[in-house]
Write a protein that holds these residues in place. Sequence first.
Motif, PDB file in Angstrom:
ATOM      1  N   ASP A 150      70.968  61.802  42.884  1.00 39.57           N
ATOM      2  CA  ASP A 150      70.153  62.947  42.467  1.00 39.57           C
ATOM      3  C   ASP A 150      70.372  63.265  40.983  1.00 39.57           C
ATOM      4  O   ASP A 150      70.852  64.338  40.627  1.00 39.57           O
ATOM      5  N   VAL A 151      70.011  62.313  40.144  1.00 38.00           N
ATOM      6  CA  VAL A 151      70.211  62.433  38.703  1.00 38.00           C
ATOM      7  C   VAL A 151      68.906  62.885  38.044  1.00 38.00           C
ATOM      8  O   VAL A 151      67.851  62.285  38.266  1.00 38.00           O
ATOM      9  N   LEU A 152      68.977  63.924  37.231  1.00 40.28           N
ATOM     10  CA  LEU A 152      67.819  64.377  36.463  1.00 40.28           C
ATOM     11  C   LEU A 152      68.113  64.137  34.991  1.00 40.28           C
ATOM     12  O   LEU A 152      69.042  64.717  34.429  1.00 40.28           O
ATOM     13  N   LEU A 153      67.311  63.255  34.378  1.00 39.72           N
ATOM     14  CA  LEU A 153      67.504  62.902  32.980  1.00 39.72           C
ATOM     15  C   LEU A 153      66.293  63.309  32.157  1.00 39.72           C
ATOM     16  O   LEU A 153      65.153  63.262  32.646  1.00 39.72           O
ATOM     17  N   ALA A 154      66.524  63.689  30.917  1.00 39.00           N
ATOM     18  CA  ALA A 154      65.417  63.969  30.007  1.00 39.00           C
ATOM     19  C   ALA A 154      64.670  62.670  29.743  1.00 39.00           C
ATOM     20  O   ALA A 154      65.272  61.626  29.496  1.00 39.00           O
ATOM     21  N   ASN A 155      63.334  62.731  29.822  1.00 39.88           N
ATOM     22  CA  ASN A 155      62.507  61.546  29.587  1.00 39.88           C
ATOM     23  C   ASN A 155      61.171  61.991  28.999  1.00 39.88           C
ATOM     24  O   ASN A 155      60.257  62.363  29.734  1.00 39.88           O
ATOM     25  N   PRO A 156      61.030  61.981  27.674  1.00 40.53           N
ATOM     26  CA  PRO A 156      59.803  62.464  27.029  1.00 40.53           C
ATOM     27  C   PRO A 156      58.553  61.675  27.408  1.00 40.53           C
ATOM     28  O   PRO A 156      57.435  62.152  27.203  1.00 40.53           O
ATOM     29  N   LYS A 157      58.729  60.484  27.973  1.00 40.25           N
ATOM     30  CA  LYS A 157      57.579  59.661  28.341  1.00 40.25           C
ATOM     31  C   LYS A 157      57.036  59.987  29.730  1.00 40.25           C
ATOM     32  O   LYS A 157      55.981  59.485  30.117  1.00 40.25           O
ATOM     33  N   SER A 158      57.751  60.810  30.488  1.00 38.97           N
ATOM     34  CA  SER A 158      57.304  61.124  31.845  1.00 38.97           C
ATOM     35  C   SER A 158      56.380  62.344  31.852  1.00 38.97           C
ATOM     36  O   SER A 158      56.306  63.096  30.879  1.00 38.97           O
ATOM     37  N   LYS A 159      55.709  62.530  32.964  1.00 41.05           N
ATOM     38  CA  LYS A 159      54.746  63.626  33.120  1.00 41.05           C
ATOM     39  C   LYS A 159      55.380  64.990  32.930  1.00 41.05           C
ATOM     40  O   LYS A 159      54.807  65.887  32.312  1.00 41.05           O
ATOM     41  N   SER A 160      56.581  65.152  33.452  1.00 41.45           N
ATOM     42  CA  SER A 160      57.254  66.452  33.398  1.00 41.45           C
ATOM     43  C   SER A 160      58.234  66.591  32.244  1.00 41.45           C
ATOM     44  O   SER A 160      58.744  67.669  31.973  1.00 41.45           O
ATOM     45  N   GLY A 161      58.514  65.454  31.575  1.00 42.98           N
ATOM     46  CA  GLY A 161      59.528  65.461  30.532  1.00 42.98           C
ATOM     47  C   GLY A 161      60.901  65.072  31.063  1.00 42.98           C
ATOM     48  O   GLY A 161      61.877  65.051  30.309  1.00 42.98           O
ATOM     49  N   TYR A 162      60.945  64.758  32.368  1.00 44.07           N
ATOM     50  CA  TYR A 162      62.214  64.393  33.002  1.00 44.07           C
ATOM     51  C   TYR A 162      61.978  63.265  33.999  1.00 44.07           C
ATOM     52  O   TYR A 162      60.865  63.037  34.465  1.00 44.07           O
ATOM     53  N   SER A 163      63.055  62.580  34.341  1.00 39.11           N
ATOM     54  CA  SER A 163      63.034  61.592  35.421  1.00 39.11           C
ATOM     55  C   SER A 163      64.102  61.983  36.430  1.00 39.11           C
ATOM     56  O   SER A 163      65.266  62.186  36.056  1.00 39.11           O
ATOM     57  N   GLN A 164      63.693  62.107  37.693  1.00 40.38           N
ATOM     58  CA  GLN A 164      64.642  62.431  38.753  1.00 40.38           C
ATOM     59  C   GLN A 164      64.867  61.184  39.593  1.00 40.38           C
ATOM     60  O   GLN A 164      63.950  60.655  40.209  1.00 40.38           O
ATOM     61  N   GLY A 176      75.340  44.291  37.405  1.00 43.66           N
ATOM     62  CA  GLY A 176      74.022  44.880  37.222  1.00 43.66           C
ATOM     63  C   GLY A 176      73.983  46.328  37.667  1.00 43.66           C
ATOM     64  O   GLY A 176      74.928  46.832  38.289  1.00 43.66           O
ATOM     65  N   VAL A 177      72.873  46.965  37.339  1.00 42.14           N
ATOM     66  CA  VAL A 177      72.676  48.375  37.687  1.00 42.14           C
ATOM     67  C   VAL A 177      71.538  48.465  38.698  1.00 42.14           C
ATOM     68  O   VAL A 177      70.419  47.996  38.442  1.00 42.14           O
ATOM     69  N   PHE A 178      71.817  49.060  39.848  1.00 42.85           N
ATOM     70  CA  PHE A 178      70.820  49.234  40.905  1.00 42.85           C
ATOM     71  C   PHE A 178      70.242  50.645  40.812  1.00 42.85           C
ATOM     72  O   PHE A 178      70.997  51.628  40.763  1.00 42.85           O
ATOM     73  N   VAL A 179      68.907  50.727  40.798  1.00 42.88           N
ATOM     74  CA  VAL A 179      68.231  52.025  40.741  1.00 42.88           C
ATOM     75  C   VAL A 179      67.410  52.173  42.018  1.00 42.88           C
ATOM     76  O   VAL A 179      66.523  51.353  42.296  1.00 42.88           O
ATOM     77  N   ILE A 180      67.716  53.208  42.800  1.00 40.81           N
ATOM     78  CA  ILE A 180      67.122  53.341  44.132  1.00 40.81           C
ATOM     79  C   ILE A 180      66.207  54.553  44.207  1.00 40.81           C
ATOM     80  O   ILE A 180      66.594  55.665  43.840  1.00 40.81           O
ATOM     81  N   GLN A 233      56.786  53.888  39.859  1.00 40.00           N
ATOM     82  CA  GLN A 233      57.552  55.122  39.678  1.00 40.00           C
ATOM     83  C   GLN A 233      58.991  54.809  39.275  1.00 40.00           C
ATOM     84  O   GLN A 233      59.551  55.406  38.350  1.00 40.00           O
ATOM     85  N   ASN A 234      59.580  53.840  39.960  1.00 39.81           N
ATOM     86  CA  ASN A 234      60.970  53.495  39.683  1.00 39.81           C
ATOM     87  C   ASN A 234      61.124  52.817  38.320  1.00 39.81           C
ATOM     88  O   ASN A 234      62.201  52.877  37.707  1.00 39.81           O
ATOM     89  N   PHE A 235      60.058  52.180  37.835  1.00 37.77           N
ATOM     90  CA  PHE A 235      60.106  51.562  36.511  1.00 37.77           C
ATOM     91  C   PHE A 235      60.372  52.621  35.446  1.00 37.77           C
ATOM     92  O   PHE A 235      61.152  52.395  34.508  1.00 37.77           O
ATOM     93  N   GLY A 236      59.729  53.786  35.585  1.00 37.99           N
ATOM     94  CA  GLY A 236      59.977  54.878  34.653  1.00 37.99           C
ATOM     95  C   GLY A 236      61.425  55.327  34.701  1.00 37.99           C
ATOM     96  O   GLY A 236      62.038  55.630  33.666  1.00 37.99           O
ATOM     97  N   HIS A 237      61.996  55.358  35.895  1.00 33.82           N
ATOM     98  CA  HIS A 237      63.396  55.725  36.045  1.00 33.82           C
ATOM     99  C   HIS A 237      64.306  54.702  35.369  1.00 33.82           C
ATOM    100  O   HIS A 237      65.266  55.060  34.679  1.00 33.82           O
ATOM    101  N   ILE A 238      63.980  53.438  35.585  1.00 30.42           N
ATOM    102  CA  ILE A 238      64.774  52.358  35.000  1.00 30.42           C
ATOM    103  C   ILE A 238      64.737  52.417  33.480  1.00 30.42           C
ATOM    104  O   ILE A 238      65.764  52.235  32.811  1.00 30.42           O
TER     105      ILE A 238
END
Length: 230
Positions: A60-74, A84-88, A120-125
């Motif tokens: 449940d990580v919320l990160l600032a992301n100016p490229k996303s619709k809300s300005g954040y990625s959850q 490697g890094v797994f993003v679920i 959706q997960n690509f934006g998170h990655i």
Amino acid sequence: MISKLFAKLSKKEIEKPPTVVEKPKKKESRISPSRIGELGEYKINIQLDQLPRECRYISDVLLANPKSKSGYSQIDHVILTPYGVFVIEAKNYTGTIYGARDRAKWSVNGKFPMNNPFHQNFGHIQAIRTLLDIQSSNMISMISFTRRCTFKVDRELRNIQSNDLILYDTELTEFITRKLNVLRLQLKTPIFTDGKVQDMYKVLKEQNITDKKVRELHIEKINGKVNISN
């Protein structure tokens, strides 16, 4: 006379019903979800606790992301490993899931549309990759569904060789373990030291936005309840 009165009182004591002391009821153990689908994510956390000691995870990580619709990625879950890094992204649907990796729209039961979860997960990655300064080739995208679903998707999305995988929540530890075994054979040596894994974990913990109001605003923007331009 006194003996009769004493006998009468004794009889009443004998006939008096015993006092029943009720044991305090045991409080039920409850999970307090912070958002929809949290129960499924809780089940995933139990599995992630079983990963090897060199792995670290954060949920449940919320990160600032100016490229996303809300300005954040959850992001539901991030697993940091030496290989490697797994993003679920965890989904809480019921029914048959139809989809292909290159299709913008998927569907549930062939009737109800849903966005391609890998998009959706690509934006998170991308948000994580930028923050941690790592290559996208070192990241694995996983979409988790509950056992209430059946998959009708591209076969490659179930192939452990792929870096884009769809799976059931009960398969999570199995798929991560299998994928790590594949990466060990392919890479020969770890790409991240134990120290690097710990540093990445520390960065994610520090950058994770826990402010309740910010999180609520993010959800409202995603649901269209707040004007994005505000």
